[in-house]
Design an enzyme around this catalytic site. Structure first.
Site, mmCIF file in Angstrom:
data_model
loop_
_atom_site.group_PDB
_atom_site.id
_atom_site.type_symbol
_atom_site.label_atom_id
_atom_site.label_comp_id
_atom_site.label_asym_id
_atom_site.label_seq_id
_atom_site.Cartn_x
_atom_site.Cartn_y
_atom_site.Cartn_z
ATOM 1 N N SER A 47 -11.829 -9.478 -4.203
ATOM 2 C CA SER A 47 -11.078 -8.618 -5.120
ATOM 3 C C SER A 47 -9.601 -8.914 -4.888
ATOM 4 C CB SER A 47 -11.407 -7.143 -4.867
ATOM 5 O OG SER A 47 -11.243 -6.827 -3.498
ATOM 6 N N GLU A 70 -5.363 -7.600 -5.342
ATOM 7 C CA GLU A 70 -4.370 -6.552 -5.622
ATOM 8 C C GLU A 70 -3.171 -7.160 -6.348
ATOM 9 O OE1 GLU A 70 -3.017 -3.490 -2.581
ATOM 10 O OE2 GLU A 70 -1.127 -4.528 -2.996
ATOM 11 N N ALA A 95 6.165 2.671 -4.184
ATOM 12 C CA ALA A 95 6.516 3.637 -3.144
ATOM 13 C C ALA A 95 7.314 4.776 -3.779
ATOM 14 C CB ALA A 95 7.326 2.961 -2.052
ATOM 15 N N GLY A 108 0.467 7.670 0.361
ATOM 16 C CA GLY A 108 1.635 6.947 -0.121
ATOM 17 C C GLY A 108 2.832 7.094 0.781
ATOM 18 N N ASP A 109 3.798 6.224 0.544
ATOM 19 C CA ASP A 109 5.063 6.242 1.285
ATOM 20 C C ASP A 109 6.178 6.673 0.345
ATOM 21 O OD1 ASP A 109 4.281 5.424 3.823
ATOM 22 O OD2 ASP A 109 4.187 3.335 3.200
ATOM 23 N N LYS A 154 -11.612 10.921 5.452
ATOM 24 C CA LYS A 154 -11.439 10.467 4.066
ATOM 25 C C LYS A 154 -12.791 10.087 3.450
ATOM 26 C CE LYS A 154 -7.982 7.376 4.684
ATOM 27 N NZ LYS A 154 -6.779 6.591 4.311
ATOM 28 N N PHE A 208 7.546 -7.221 6.273
ATOM 29 C CA PHE A 208 6.535 -6.336 5.705
ATOM 30 C C PHE A 208 5.615 -5.833 6.831
ATOM 31 C CE2 PHE A 208 2.977 -6.293 2.228
ATOM 32 C CZ PHE A 208 3.134 -4.924 2.087
ATOM 33 N N HIS A 249 -10.462 -8.578 0.298
ATOM 34 C CA HIS A 249 -9.529 -8.044 -0.707
ATOM 35 C C HIS A 249 -8.174 -8.730 -0.478
ATOM 36 C CE1 HIS A 249 -7.903 -5.134 -3.523
ATOM 37 N NE2 HIS A 249 -6.964 -4.787 -2.656
#
Ligand code: FAD
Length: 288
Positions: free
Chosen positions: A7, A9, A43, A100-101, A159, A210, A259
């Site tokens: 997959s 992104e 973000a 999220g950030d 989660k 990163f 992914h």
């Protein structure tokens, strides 16, 4: 070695040139028949409309199974669930649900006064609608906000229990990092799919920065290898070899799904997929 299911992104384009680049990326990678492609959510929720538009366009025109990322940052519960509803109305029922950030430089996550406090609350609310297949993030190297050595595993379990069907991991550089995390997850009773997130390294300095921001451990051997390769302009060759080797080790260790974080640059991801035996699907009408 098994041929993996893959997959990809993507991130939503912010201007016309970036739209063409995303489209080129889709053209290059879609023949590899991905399980799904996902579109990130900037973000701080900064690309909310762009994400919605990119998701809807990809869903309508690419024929791919599209998953939309969704975060809790800077939005009330009602606003966040309204966006999820827009995805569902567009025919997109796959969501990557994240806390999220905040935007760069804004410090840590702060809950909106009417917003979700964390990812678990968001997952529960999405699961309650009964409309979505929910994927979530997972952290084989320690997340910067982890409070202890096992808190990423404990939190992932919450989660999954809240309604997630699969976890996509943050990128990491050594297969053993993933295997150790997978073992801990199994011990904690997590038997859902745990799919490694793979970052093909297009640009080492960018990837290193990163990684530092995400808490991904940077092995010294990798830094040394890229420093040498950059001096000899062999960065691309090294990136392909290192990424292919990491994926092969994962597949040898029983992984069957990968992914890829494509950064909307398809060539390296395509080359690695080819090296792993993922062949383009050619329809018969194009052969005849
Ligand atoms: P969580 O899993 O909720 O939290 C991360 C860790 O922090 C946990 O493992 C746990 O150790 C600790 N923690 C957090 N809350 C609690 C709590 N209440 N109690 C105890 N421990 C806690 N960011 C974006 O902005 N947009 C995107 O599109 C995006 N896509 C991503 C896709 C993937 C596959 C991944 C792995 C990350 C993505 N991110 C994205 C980055 C992500 O938003 C950040 O890593 C963020 O800091 C954590 O979000 P999460 O939902 O994974 O966090």
């Amino acid at each position: 070695m098994t041929t993996p299911e893959i997959s990809f992104e993507f991130f939503p384009p912010q201007n016309l040139e970036a739209s063409f680049r995303l489209w080129d990326t889709v053209q290059v990678l879609s023949p590899l028949d991905p399980r799904f492609v996902s579109v990130t959510y900037g973000a701080g929720g900064t690309t909310r409309d762009l994400t919605r538009d990119a998701v809807a366009t990809l869903h309508k025109s690419s024929g791919l199974n599209v998953a939309a990322h969704l975060t809790c940052v800077n939005a009330s519960r009602a606003e966040t669930l309204a966006i999820a509803d827009q995805f569902a109305s567009a025919g997109v029922n796959d969501i990557v649900a994240l806390r999220g950030d905040p935007p760069k430089g804004a410090g840590g996550f702060t809950q909106h006064e009417d917003g979700f406090a964390n990812s678990v609350e968001l997952i529960e609310a999405l699961a309650d609608t009964g409309k979505f297949n929910i994927r979530v993030g997972a952290y084989p190297d320690r997340h910067p906000e982890a409070t202890g050595p096992d808190s990423d595993v404990d939190w992932l379990k919450r989660k999954i229990d809240a309604g997630a069907s699969e976890a996509l991991t943050q990128f990491f550089f050594e297969a053993d990092t993933f295997f150790r995390f997978r073992d801990k997850c199994a011990k904690a009773g997590i038997d859902h799919v745990l799919t490694p997130g793979i970052l093909p390294i297009e640009n080492w300095k960018g990837a290193r920065n990163f990684a530092r921001r995400c808490g991904t451990v940077i092995p010294q051997w990798l830094d040394d290898a890229f420093e040498t390769a950059m001096r000899d302009s062999r960065e691309d060759l090294l990136a392909t070899a290192i990424c292919t080797e990491l994926c092969s080790e994962l597949l040898d260790g029983g992984v069957d799904k990968l992914h890829f974080y494509t950064m909307n640059r398809p060539e390296l991801t395509r080359d690695v997929c080819h090296a792993l035996g993922v062949a383009p699907k050619v329809s018969l009408e194009n052969v005849a």
